[in-house]
Design a protein around this motif. Structure first.
Motif, PDB file in Angstrom:
ATOM      1  N   ASP A   1      -1.780  -3.544  -5.622  1.00 19.43           N
ATOM      2  CA  ASP A   1      -1.458  -2.814  -6.847  1.00 19.43           C
ATOM      3  C   ASP A   1      -2.133  -1.444  -6.892  1.00 19.43           C
ATOM      4  N   GLN A   2      -3.188  -1.266  -6.102  1.00 17.86           N
ATOM      5  CA  GLN A   2      -3.977  -0.034  -6.171  1.00 17.86           C
ATOM      6  C   GLN A   2      -3.597   0.991  -5.105  1.00 17.86           C
ATOM      7  N   VAL A   3      -2.573   0.692  -4.316  1.00 15.28           N
ATOM      8  CA  VAL A   3      -2.203   1.610  -3.236  1.00 15.28           C
ATOM      9  C   VAL A   3      -0.696   1.808  -3.191  1.00 15.28           C
ATOM     10  N   VAL A   4      -0.296   2.838  -2.453  1.00 18.96           N
ATOM     11  CA  VAL A   4       1.112   3.018  -2.106  1.00 18.96           C
ATOM     12  C   VAL A   4       1.303   2.347  -0.752  1.00 18.96           C
ATOM     13  N   GLY A   5       2.248   1.423  -0.674  1.00 23.03           N
ATOM     14  CA  GLY A   5       2.492   0.753   0.602  1.00 23.03           C
ATOM     15  C   GLY A   5       1.600  -0.447   0.810  1.00 23.03           C
ATOM     16  N   LEU A   6       0.968  -0.520   1.986  1.00 16.03           N
ATOM     17  CA  LEU A   6       0.301  -1.745   2.407  1.00 16.03           C
ATOM     18  C   LEU A   6      -1.176  -1.609   2.745  1.00 16.03           C
ATOM     19  N   ASN A   7      -1.616  -0.415   3.112  1.00  9.80           N
ATOM     20  CA  ASN A   7      -2.988  -0.252   3.604  1.00  9.80           C
ATOM     21  C   ASN A   7      -3.958   0.015   2.463  1.00  9.80           C
ATOM     22  N   TYR A   8      -4.704  -1.022   2.068  1.00  6.47           N
ATOM     23  CA  TYR A   8      -5.607  -0.907   0.927  1.00  6.47           C
ATOM     24  C   TYR A   8      -7.059  -0.681   1.350  1.00  6.47           C
ATOM     25  N   SER A   9      -7.318  -0.509   2.648  1.00  6.31           N
ATOM     26  CA  SER A   9      -8.700  -0.339   3.111  1.00  6.31           C
ATOM     27  C   SER A   9      -8.945   1.036   3.718  1.00  6.31           C
TER      28      SER A   9
ATOM     29  N   LEU B   1      -5.163   5.283  -8.399  1.00  5.27           N
ATOM     30  CA  LEU B   1      -4.980   4.462  -7.209  1.00  5.27           C
ATOM     31  C   LEU B   1      -6.030   4.786  -6.159  1.00  5.27           C
ATOM     32  N   LYS B   2      -5.927   4.103  -5.022  1.00  2.00           N
ATOM     33  CA  LYS B   2      -6.780   4.393  -3.863  1.00  2.00           C
ATOM     34  C   LYS B   2      -5.920   5.155  -2.858  1.00  2.00           C
ATOM     35  N   PRO B   3      -6.154   6.451  -2.678  1.00  2.00           N
ATOM     36  CA  PRO B   3      -5.312   7.233  -1.758  1.00  2.00           C
ATOM     37  C   PRO B   3      -5.408   6.708  -0.327  1.00  2.00           C
ATOM     38  N   ASN B   4      -4.260   6.470   0.290  1.00  3.44           N
ATOM     39  CA  ASN B   4      -4.218   6.042   1.686  1.00  3.44           C
ATOM     40  C   ASN B   4      -3.233   6.920   2.447  1.00  3.44           C
ATOM     41  N   TYR B   5      -2.984   6.588   3.691  1.00 10.34           N
ATOM     42  CA  TYR B   5      -2.117   7.408   4.537  1.00 10.34           C
ATOM     43  C   TYR B   5      -0.705   7.502   3.957  1.00 10.34           C
ATOM     44  N   GLU B   6      -0.183   6.374   3.468  1.00 12.29           N
ATOM     45  CA  GLU B   6       1.167   6.373   2.902  1.00 12.29           C
ATOM     46  C   GLU B   6       1.269   7.325   1.710  1.00 12.29           C
ATOM     47  N   PHE B   7       0.239   7.332   0.863  1.00 13.90           N
ATOM     48  CA  PHE B   7       0.235   8.226  -0.292  1.00 13.90           C
ATOM     49  C   PHE B   7       0.170   9.688   0.159  1.00 13.90           C
ATOM     50  N   GLU B   8      -0.653   9.965   1.166  1.00 10.59           N
ATOM     51  CA  GLU B   8      -0.738  11.322   1.715  1.00 10.59           C
ATOM     52  C   GLU B   8       0.634  11.799   2.182  1.00 10.59           C
ATOM     53  N   MET B   9       1.349  10.934   2.912  1.00 12.03           N
ATOM     54  CA  MET B   9       2.665  11.315   3.436  1.00 12.03           C
ATOM     55  C   MET B   9       3.668  11.557   2.318  1.00 12.03           C
ATOM     56  N   GLN B  10       3.578  10.758   1.248  1.00 11.40           N
ATOM     57  CA  GLN B  10       4.482  10.953   0.107  1.00 11.40           C
ATOM     58  C   GLN B  10       4.237  12.312  -0.546  1.00 11.40           C
ATOM     59  N   ILE B  11       2.973  12.716  -0.652  1.00 15.38           N
ATOM     60  CA  ILE B  11       2.637  14.017  -1.243  1.00 15.38           C
ATOM     61  C   ILE B  11       3.102  15.151  -0.329  1.00 15.38           C
ATOM     62  N   LEU B  12       2.872  15.012   0.966  1.00 15.90           N
ATOM     63  CA  LEU B  12       3.281  16.047   1.919  1.00 15.90           C
ATOM     64  C   LEU B  12       4.797  16.225   1.943  1.00 15.90           C
TER      65      LEU B  12
END
Length: 305
Positions: free
Chosen positions: A208-216, A264-275
């Motif tokens: 719930d705290q991330v975009v996608g799957l990688n929460y670590s 949320l907790k920013p992860n790689y998937e969130f970075e790519m969505q912003i880019l």
């Protein structure tokens, strides 16, 4: 399980009450006919109301003072139900396509048919989950070009970016993992009992705290406030297709630029969505995340010099 025709009627009822709280039964039946071309009797509505509550967790309350109906506040249950009905609709489209392939070819233009390759495994996975048995399979690692056999306790299935993932606990471990279903083969249901999903609820909440799957991947262990400057035109697209459920869009009043916030907790998937949003957005806070996005942009710039 209800047929899609019934699911469609249940969805129309839920959406109508959601958008018109305290609607009377007379108004509800009239609007169903007017807006959805759905002519149902009072007895059918009462029966559907019970089905929504018992089968899908959607509770419709009746206010004796206003004589109107409203949905009990349960956003998660409502979103899950609407998502399920969309999935059922797609399944019906493809089923009808098999019966009438010529019409299917003309009317349905899927962007990528590979997204449906994993559906063949759904029956086996869902059956294993429902009877609480372990599941074995071979997983292919695309990056390392290797294959490995696993025995797992299957917990649930999660969708992200047009792909489906099995969330499970590998034998001998006590933490959840993601397995791309399109990478699995030789699936077999074992006789051994699997671990219970109830024992992993806290771990599952991490999604719930991330975009996608990688929460670590995030720099911080806790979710944080992300503030992004966004052009008003881009806000329209973000509202229609949110990046995360915590998203809040605020239109700019004196300028063409507004604001978007996420918790949320920013992860790689969130970075790519912003880019992907290019020069229509700018990360403002926190500084560490702004610097990380800037680093991606600098690297891309140097590649194209």
């Amino acid at each position: 399980m209800a047929t899609y025709k019934v699911l469609k009627r249940l969805t129309d009822i839920a959406k109508l009450i959601e958008s018109h709280p305290e609607i009377t039964k007379k108004e509800l039946l009239e609007r169903l006919l007017q807006d959805y071309d759905l002519d149902i009797a009072e007895r059918t509505f009462e029966r559907d109301k019970k089905v929504l509550e018992l089968d899908y967790g959607i509770v419709i309350n009746y206010n004796y003072h206003s004589r109107g109906y409203s949905l009990e506040e349960n956003e998660d249950a409502l979103n899950q139900f609407f998502k399920f009905t969309k999935f059922a609709a797609m399944a019906e489209i493809y089923e009808n396509g098999i019966k009438d392939y010529k019409s299917f070819q003309k009317w349905v233009l899927p962007e990528d048919s590979s997204s449906f390759t994993e559906v063949e495994h759904f029956e086996t996975i869902i059956h294993a989950i429902s009877i609480h048995h372990q599941l074995s399979f071979i997983k292919e690692n695309y990056y390392g070009e290797t294959k490995k056999e696993y025995t797992v306790s299957p917990l649930c299935i999660k969708e992200y970016a047009n792909r489906w993932y099995l969330i499970a606990v590998a034998e001998g471990e006590n933490y959840i993992r993601n397995f791309g279903i399109d990478r699995l083969s030789a699936l077999k249901i074992k006789k051994s009992t699997s671990k219970k999903i109830e024992d992993f609820k806290e771990q599952l909440k991490q999604y719930d705290q991330v975009v996608g799957l990688n929460y670590s991947e995030s720099q911080n262990e806790e979710a944080e406030e992300i503030v992004i400057k966004a052009h008003n035109n881009q806000l329209k697209y973000l509202r229609s297709l949110p990046i995360h459920k915590s998203q809040i869009c605020i239109d700019g009043t004196d300028t063409d630029w507004g604001k978007v916030t996420y918790h949320l907790k920013p992860n790689y998937e969130f970075e790519m969505q912003i880019l992907k949003l290019g020069n229509m957005v700018e990360v403002l806070e926190p500084k560490w995340f702004r610097d990380k996005v800037k680093e991606h942009i600098d690297e891309m710039y140097h590649m194209y010099r």
